[in-house]
Design a protein around this motif. Structure first.
Motif, PDB file in Angstrom:
ATOM      1  N   LYS A  89      50.737  44.287  37.672  1.00 49.04           N
ATOM      2  CA  LYS A  89      51.054  42.883  37.415  1.00 49.04           C
ATOM      3  C   LYS A  89      50.344  42.415  36.151  1.00 49.04           C
ATOM      4  N   LEU A  90      51.096  41.731  35.264  1.00 48.47           N
ATOM      5  CA  LEU A  90      50.554  41.098  34.069  1.00 48.47           C
ATOM      6  C   LEU A  90      50.905  39.617  34.148  1.00 48.47           C
ATOM      7  N   TYR A  91      49.968  38.769  33.770  1.00 47.24           N
ATOM      8  CA  TYR A  91      50.214  37.333  33.749  1.00 47.24           C
ATOM      9  C   TYR A  91      50.183  36.842  32.309  1.00 47.24           C
ATOM     10  N   LYS A  92      51.115  35.967  31.949  1.00 48.44           N
ATOM     11  CA  LYS A  92      51.019  35.240  30.689  1.00 48.44           C
ATOM     12  C   LYS A  92      50.707  33.797  31.063  1.00 48.44           C
ATOM     13  N   GLN A  93      49.533  33.334  30.688  1.00 43.34           N
ATOM     14  CA  GLN A  93      49.026  32.030  31.128  1.00 43.34           C
ATOM     15  C   GLN A  93      49.781  30.876  30.477  1.00 43.34           C
ATOM     16  N   LEU A  94      50.219  29.908  31.303  1.00 44.91           N
ATOM     17  CA  LEU A  94      50.944  28.732  30.831  1.00 44.91           C
ATOM     18  C   LEU A  94      50.110  27.456  30.894  1.00 44.91           C
ATOM     19  N   LYS A  95      49.169  27.394  31.846  1.00 46.28           N
ATOM     20  CA  LYS A  95      48.364  26.184  32.052  1.00 46.28           C
ATOM     21  C   LYS A  95      46.912  26.572  32.299  1.00 46.28           C
ATOM     22  N   GLU A  96      46.030  25.623  32.060  1.00 45.99           N
ATOM     23  CA  GLU A  96      44.615  25.834  32.373  1.00 45.99           C
ATOM     24  C   GLU A  96      44.419  25.789  33.881  1.00 45.99           C
ATOM     25  N   VAL A  97      43.395  26.496  34.348  1.00 49.64           N
ATOM     26  CA  VAL A  97      43.026  26.484  35.763  1.00 49.64           C
ATOM     27  C   VAL A  97      41.541  26.169  35.869  1.00 49.64           C
ATOM     28  N   ASP A  98      41.098  25.737  37.041  1.00 46.89           N
ATOM     29  CA  ASP A  98      39.688  25.365  37.194  1.00 46.89           C
ATOM     30  C   ASP A  98      38.812  26.507  37.713  1.00 46.89           C
ATOM     31  N   TYR A  99      39.401  27.639  38.054  1.00 44.63           N
ATOM     32  CA  TYR A  99      38.631  28.732  38.642  1.00 44.63           C
ATOM     33  C   TYR A  99      38.305  29.861  37.657  1.00 44.63           C
ATOM     34  N   ALA A 100      38.804  29.766  36.427  1.00 48.01           N
ATOM     35  CA  ALA A 100      38.507  30.793  35.418  1.00 48.01           C
ATOM     36  C   ALA A 100      38.810  30.243  34.030  1.00 48.01           C
ATOM     37  N   ASP A 101      38.219  30.865  33.019  1.00 49.85           N
ATOM     38  CA  ASP A 101      38.382  30.444  31.629  1.00 49.85           C
ATOM     39  C   ASP A 101      39.578  31.155  30.984  1.00 49.85           C
ATOM     40  N   TYR A 102      40.758  31.033  31.604  1.00 51.77           N
ATOM     41  CA  TYR A 102      41.964  31.623  31.048  1.00 51.77           C
ATOM     42  C   TYR A 102      42.482  30.742  29.920  1.00 51.77           C
ATOM     43  N   LYS A 103      43.002  31.381  28.868  1.00 53.96           N
ATOM     44  CA  LYS A 103      43.535  30.655  27.716  1.00 53.96           C
ATOM     45  C   LYS A 103      45.056  30.659  27.750  1.00 53.96           C
ATOM     46  N   ILE A 104      45.643  29.511  27.459  1.00 59.64           N
ATOM     47  CA  ILE A 104      47.101  29.383  27.430  1.00 59.64           C
ATOM     48  C   ILE A 104      47.669  30.306  26.342  1.00 59.64           C
ATOM     49  N   GLY A 105      48.725  31.049  26.711  1.00 61.32           N
ATOM     50  CA  GLY A 105      49.376  31.957  25.774  1.00 61.32           C
ATOM     51  C   GLY A 105      48.828  33.370  25.776  1.00 61.32           C
ATOM     52  N   TYR A 106      47.695  33.592  26.446  1.00 60.13           N
ATOM     53  CA  TYR A 106      47.117  34.930  26.534  1.00 60.13           C
ATOM     54  C   TYR A 106      47.599  35.620  27.803  1.00 60.13           C
ATOM     55  N   TRP A 107      47.467  36.928  27.831  1.00 56.79           N
ATOM     56  CA  TRP A 107      47.889  37.760  28.955  1.00 56.79           C
ATOM     57  C   TRP A 107      46.668  38.223  29.737  1.00 56.79           C
ATOM     58  N   TYR A 108      46.847  38.422  31.044  1.00 58.60           N
ATOM     59  CA  TYR A 108      45.748  38.846  31.919  1.00 58.60           C
ATOM     60  C   TYR A 108      46.205  39.961  32.846  1.00 58.60           C
ATOM     61  N   ILE A 109      45.355  40.982  32.945  1.00 60.82           N
ATOM     62  CA  ILE A 109      45.637  42.159  33.767  1.00 60.82           C
ATOM     63  C   ILE A 109      44.352  42.534  34.495  1.00 60.82           C
ATOM     64  N   SER A 110      44.463  42.852  35.763  1.00 59.06           N
ATOM     65  CA  SER A 110      43.288  43.271  36.520  1.00 59.06           C
ATOM     66  C   SER A 110      42.793  44.626  36.015  1.00 59.06           C
ATOM     67  N   PRO A 111      41.496  44.756  35.739  1.00 57.69           N
ATOM     68  CA  PRO A 111      40.975  46.059  35.307  1.00 57.69           C
ATOM     69  C   PRO A 111      41.036  47.102  36.427  1.00 57.69           C
ATOM     70  N   PHE A 112      41.226  46.654  37.676  1.00 59.36           N
ATOM     71  CA  PHE A 112      41.384  47.590  38.781  1.00 59.36           C
ATOM     72  C   PHE A 112      42.684  48.383  38.646  1.00 59.36           C
ATOM     73  N   ASP A 113      43.624  47.882  37.835  1.00 64.99           N
ATOM     74  CA  ASP A 113      44.922  48.535  37.634  1.00 64.99           C
ATOM     75  C   ASP A 113      44.991  49.335  36.339  1.00 64.99           C
ATOM     76  N   LEU A 114      43.918  49.398  35.582  1.00 65.87           N
ATOM     77  CA  LEU A 114      43.931  50.039  34.264  1.00 65.87           C
ATOM     78  C   LEU A 114      43.091  51.310  34.242  1.00 65.87           C
ATOM     79  N   TRP A 115      43.573  52.287  33.490  1.00 62.39           N
ATOM     80  CA  TRP A 115      42.909  53.590  33.342  1.00 62.39           C
ATOM     81  C   TRP A 115      42.762  53.913  31.859  1.00 62.39           C
ATOM     82  N   TYR A 116      41.866  54.829  31.557  1.00 61.16           N
ATOM     83  CA  TYR A 116      41.652  55.241  30.158  1.00 61.16           C
ATOM     84  C   TYR A 116      41.228  56.698  30.119  1.00 61.16           C
TER      85      TYR A 116
END
Length: 143
Positions: A89-116
């Motif tokens: 799951k990838l999120y593209k942030q549309l609005k501010e939230v009060d539980y995290a410092d997410y920025k509008i227009g940026y994408w968010y992905i859980s690091p639990f789902d990422l490998w390197y």
């Protein structure tokens, strides 16, 4: 809930800010993004923050049941998923939230789902590469 410091320890060797040269994958080996802006830790845990130009856009899609988000004034984010078995799951942030410092227009992905691909040297100082999760799973302390 783990603290920022505990997540930082588990996310080693990743910098919290601006890691531009790391390639990140799903567990199936699907190349998903190159670099990220920072790792944000909020009440819902850690998330890798990135820009659209860091994501390989041709490997993600919008699930049919998430199309409503494009037309709703109530949606806080747009949801996408990877085109592989991992279905990350990838999120593209549309609005501010009060539980995290997410920025509008940026994408968010859980690091639990990422490998390197981790590069290291073996006992004989020979280069080796291993495919590992971005965040180290918790290990329960033995009594």
């Amino acid at each position: 809930m783990p603290t920022l410091q505990q997540y930082q320890e588990r996310l080693a060797p990743f910098d919290i800010y601006n890691q531009t040269k790391v390639d990140l994958y799903t567990y199936t080996g699907l190349f998903l993004l190159r670099g990220y802006e920072r790792i944000v830790v909020g009440k819902r845990g850690p998330y890798v923050e990135c820009k659209s130009n860091q994501i390989k856009m041709n490997v993600i899609n919008i699930p049919e049941d998430q199309n409503w988000r494009f037309y709703s004034k109530n949606a806080f984010y747009l949801e996408y998923r990877t085109n592989d078995e991992a279905y990350v799951k990838l999120y593209k942030q549309l609005k501010e939230v009060d539980y995290a410092d997410y920025k509008i227009g940026y994408w968010y992905i859980s690091p639990f789902d990422l490998w390197y691909f981790k590069k290291s040297k073996n006992l004989f100082n020979v280069d080796r590469e291993s495919f590992e999760p971005m965040i180290v799973p918790c290990r329960k302390k033995r009594k």
